[in-house]
Design a protein around this motif. Structure first.
Motif, PDB file in Angstrom:
ATOM      1  N   SER A  62      38.207  72.669  42.514  1.00 11.93           N
ATOM      2  CA  SER A  62      37.942  71.557  41.605  1.00 11.93           C
ATOM      3  C   SER A  62      36.867  71.881  40.573  1.00 11.93           C
ATOM      4  CB  SER A  62      37.520  70.322  42.402  1.00 11.93           C
ATOM      5  OG  SER A  62      36.355  70.607  43.169  1.00 11.93           O
ATOM      6  N   ASP A  63      35.792  72.539  40.993  1.00  5.59           N
ATOM      7  CA  ASP A  63      34.685  72.775  40.065  1.00  5.59           C
ATOM      8  C   ASP A  63      34.218  74.216  40.016  1.00  5.59           C
ATOM      9  OD1 ASP A  63      32.129  71.293  42.269  1.00  5.59           O
ATOM     10  OD2 ASP A  63      33.392  73.084  42.467  1.00  5.59           O
ATOM     11  N   GLY A  64      34.897  75.100  40.740  1.00  3.62           N
ATOM     12  CA  GLY A  64      34.540  76.517  40.688  1.00  3.62           C
ATOM     13  C   GLY A  64      33.274  76.874  41.431  1.00  3.62           C
ATOM     14  N   TYR A  65      32.754  75.942  42.249  1.00  5.18           N
ATOM     15  CA  TYR A  65      31.534  76.229  43.004  1.00  5.18           C
ATOM     16  C   TYR A  65      31.767  77.421  43.931  1.00  5.18           C
ATOM     17  CZ  TYR A  65      27.921  75.779  46.585  1.00  5.18           C
ATOM     18  OH  TYR A  65      26.905  76.017  47.464  1.00  5.18           O
ATOM     19  N   ILE A  66      30.851  78.359  43.877  1.00 10.70           N
ATOM     20  CA  ILE A  66      30.972  79.585  44.669  1.00 10.70           C
ATOM     21  C   ILE A  66      29.888  79.611  45.747  1.00 10.70           C
ATOM     22  CG2 ILE A  66      30.692  82.096  44.608  1.00 10.70           C
ATOM     23  CD1 ILE A  66      32.125  82.128  41.950  1.00 10.70           C
ATOM     24  N   TYR A  67      30.323  79.964  46.927  1.00 14.21           N
ATOM     25  CA  TYR A  67      29.415  80.058  48.075  1.00 14.21           C
ATOM     26  C   TYR A  67      29.469  81.462  48.669  1.00 14.21           C
ATOM     27  CZ  TYR A  67      28.036  79.743  52.970  1.00 14.21           C
ATOM     28  OH  TYR A  67      27.453  79.977  54.192  1.00 14.21           O
ATOM     29  N   TYR A  68      28.303  81.942  49.065  1.00 17.09           N
ATOM     30  CA  TYR A  68      28.220  83.216  49.802  1.00 17.09           C
ATOM     31  C   TYR A  68      27.350  83.001  51.034  1.00 17.09           C
ATOM     32  CZ  TYR A  68      29.850  85.529  45.523  1.00 17.09           C
ATOM     33  OH  TYR A  68      30.581  85.921  44.424  1.00 17.09           O
ATOM     34  N   ALA A  69      27.765  83.586  52.122  1.00 16.78           N
ATOM     35  CA  ALA A  69      26.905  83.630  53.298  1.00 16.78           C
ATOM     36  C   ALA A  69      25.687  84.488  52.980  1.00 16.78           C
ATOM     37  CB  ALA A  69      27.663  84.199  54.488  1.00 16.78           C
ATOM     38  N   ASP A  70      24.564  84.180  53.593  1.00 17.94           N
ATOM     39  CA  ASP A  70      23.338  84.950  53.342  1.00 17.94           C
ATOM     40  C   ASP A  70      23.532  86.431  53.660  1.00 17.94           C
ATOM     41  OD1 ASP A  70      21.002  82.360  54.443  1.00 17.94           O
ATOM     42  OD2 ASP A  70      21.979  82.712  52.511  1.00 17.94           O
ATOM     43  N   SER A  71      24.382  86.709  54.637  1.00 19.54           N
ATOM     44  CA  SER A  71      24.576  88.092  55.076  1.00 19.54           C
ATOM     45  C   SER A  71      25.268  88.962  54.041  1.00 19.54           C
ATOM     46  CB  SER A  71      25.380  88.119  56.383  1.00 19.54           C
ATOM     47  OG  SER A  71      26.625  87.465  56.213  1.00 19.54           O
ATOM     48  N   VAL A  72      25.903  88.343  53.034  1.00 19.34           N
ATOM     49  CA  VAL A  72      26.649  89.130  52.048  1.00 19.34           C
ATOM     50  C   VAL A  72      26.159  88.912  50.619  1.00 19.34           C
ATOM     51  CG1 VAL A  72      28.688  89.041  53.535  1.00 19.34           C
ATOM     52  CG2 VAL A  72      28.491  87.455  51.596  1.00 19.34           C
ATOM     53  N   LYS A  73      25.200  88.032  50.426  1.00 17.88           N
ATOM     54  CA  LYS A  73      24.697  87.759  49.079  1.00 17.88           C
ATOM     55  C   LYS A  73      24.176  89.030  48.428  1.00 17.88           C
ATOM     56  CE  LYS A  73      23.368  82.896  49.330  1.00 17.88           C
ATOM     57  NZ  LYS A  73      22.235  81.945  49.466  1.00 17.88           N
ATOM     58  N   GLY A  74      24.565  89.220  47.172  1.00 15.44           N
ATOM     59  CA  GLY A  74      24.131  90.388  46.435  1.00 15.44           C
ATOM     60  C   GLY A  74      25.004  91.612  46.642  1.00 15.44           C
ATOM     61  N   ARG A  75      25.903  91.527  47.641  1.00 17.73           N
ATOM     62  CA  ARG A  75      26.787  92.674  47.925  1.00 17.73           C
ATOM     63  C   ARG A  75      28.255  92.346  47.689  1.00 17.73           C
ATOM     64  NH1 ARG A  75      27.212  94.544  52.972  1.00 17.73           N
ATOM     65  NH2 ARG A  75      26.762  92.536  53.967  1.00 17.73           N
ATOM     66  N   PHE A  76      28.649  91.110  47.957  1.00 17.12           N
ATOM     67  CA  PHE A  76      30.046  90.695  47.814  1.00 17.12           C
ATOM     68  C   PHE A  76      30.180  89.784  46.607  1.00 17.12           C
ATOM     69  CE2 PHE A  76      31.449  90.946  52.581  1.00 17.12           C
ATOM     70  CZ  PHE A  76      30.965  92.239  52.647  1.00 17.12           C
ATOM     71  N   THR A  77      31.355  89.860  45.956  1.00 16.18           N
ATOM     72  CA  THR A  77      31.653  88.995  44.827  1.00 16.18           C
ATOM     73  C   THR A  77      33.060  88.439  44.978  1.00 16.18           C
ATOM     74  OG1 THR A  77      30.226  90.317  43.371  1.00 16.18           O
ATOM     75  CG2 THR A  77      31.788  88.821  42.323  1.00 16.18           C
ATOM     76  N   ILE A  78      33.189  87.123  44.897  1.00 10.84           N
ATOM     77  CA  ILE A  78      34.505  86.489  44.966  1.00 10.84           C
ATOM     78  C   ILE A  78      34.945  86.131  43.557  1.00 10.84           C
ATOM     79  CG2 ILE A  78      33.607  84.132  45.248  1.00 10.84           C
ATOM     80  CD1 ILE A  78      35.933  83.638  47.248  1.00 10.84           C
ATOM     81  N   SER A  79      36.251  86.249  43.318  1.00 15.19           N
ATOM     82  CA  SER A  79      36.790  85.865  42.017  1.00 15.19           C
ATOM     83  C   SER A  79      38.204  85.357  42.205  1.00 15.19           C
ATOM     84  CB  SER A  79      36.752  87.036  41.030  1.00 15.19           C
ATOM     85  OG  SER A  79      37.534  88.115  41.502  1.00 15.19           O
ATOM     86  N   ARG A  80      38.687  84.664  41.191  1.00 10.79           N
ATOM     87  CA  ARG A  80      40.011  84.049  41.289  1.00 10.79           C
ATOM     88  C   ARG A  80      40.754  84.261  39.982  1.00 10.79           C
ATOM     89  NH1 ARG A  80      39.712  77.809  42.259  1.00 10.79           N
ATOM     90  NH2 ARG A  80      39.420  77.798  40.001  1.00 10.79           N
ATOM     91  N   ASP A  81      42.016  84.641  40.098  1.00  7.27           N
ATOM     92  CA  ASP A  81      42.903  84.789  38.946  1.00  7.27           C
ATOM     93  C   ASP A  81      43.945  83.684  39.038  1.00  7.27           C
ATOM     94  OD1 ASP A  81      44.968  85.499  37.150  1.00  7.27           O
ATOM     95  OD2 ASP A  81      44.473  87.617  37.313  1.00  7.27           O
ATOM     96  N   ASN A  82      43.787  82.653  38.225  1.00 10.12           N
ATOM     97  CA  ASN A  82      44.680  81.507  38.319  1.00 10.12           C
ATOM     98  C   ASN A  82      46.098  81.839  37.860  1.00 10.12           C
ATOM     99  OD1 ASN A  82      42.698  79.835  39.344  1.00 10.12           O
ATOM    100  ND2 ASN A  82      42.036  79.141  37.334  1.00 10.12           N
ATOM    101  N   VAL A  83      46.254  82.807  36.974  1.00 16.48           N
ATOM    102  CA  VAL A  83      47.584  83.195  36.505  1.00 16.48           C
ATOM    103  C   VAL A  83      48.357  83.874  37.631  1.00 16.48           C
ATOM    104  CG1 VAL A  83      48.860  84.628  34.881  1.00 16.48           C
ATOM    105  CG2 VAL A  83      46.821  83.375  34.112  1.00 16.48           C
ATOM    106  N   LYS A  84      47.680  84.766  38.332  1.00 15.00           N
ATOM    107  CA  LYS A  84      48.326  85.490  39.433  1.00 15.00           C
ATOM    108  C   LYS A  84      48.250  84.723  40.749  1.00 15.00           C
ATOM    109  CE  LYS A  84      47.516  90.110  37.543  1.00 15.00           C
ATOM    110  NZ  LYS A  84      46.925  91.457  37.784  1.00 15.00           N
ATOM    111  N   ASN A  85      47.514  83.609  40.759  1.00 13.85           N
ATOM    112  CA  ASN A  85      47.335  82.825  41.993  1.00 13.85           C
ATOM    113  C   ASN A  85      46.774  83.700  43.112  1.00 13.85           C
ATOM    114  OD1 ASN A  85      47.649  80.029  42.190  1.00 13.85           O
ATOM    115  ND2 ASN A  85      49.265  80.216  43.716  1.00 13.85           N
TER     116      ASN A  85
END
Length: 123
Positions: A54-77
């Protein structure tokens, strides 16, 4: 029929990188939070990262912050999880899943789940 299909797992040395992909079909990602959780043998599930439809809010667990990145491609779903600076503690089966909740509550009400992909970090 809703399907979430993960790919990209494998064996990597400590400090290495992997990119996980989750291809969604039969579902509109705008209606859900979608993300990743992991489960290692003998451990509880851990919500790793999620992104709200709904709003693109991104959450990371503390254990992965700064190392993992989530992204979304709405065209490719498709949702991606770029994992850098991997550590042996990151070893687990990683699952893609949708939820009605976002942020740290992502795991509280999972709706759809993929079959999982194994990530092993070892030298």
């Amino acid at each position: 029929q809703v399907q979430l299909v993960e790919s990209g797992g494998g064996l990597v040395q400590p400090g290495g990188s992997l990119r996980l992909s989750c291809a969604a079909s039969g579902i509109t990602l705008d209606y859900y939070t979608i993300g990743w959780f992991r489960q290692a043998p003998g451990k509880e599930r851990e919500g790793v990262s999620s992104i709200s439809g709904s709003d693109g809010y991104i959450y990371y667990a503390d254990s992965v912050k700064g190392r993992f990145t989530i992204s979304r491609d709405n065209v490719k779903n498709t949702v991606y999880l770029q994992m850098n600076s991997l550590e042996p503690e990151d070893t687990a089966v990683y699952y893609c899943a949708t939820s009605y909740y976002s942020g740290p509550y992502y795991l509280d009400h999972l709706v759809h789940r993929g079959q999982g992909t194994q990530v092993t970090v070892s030298s």
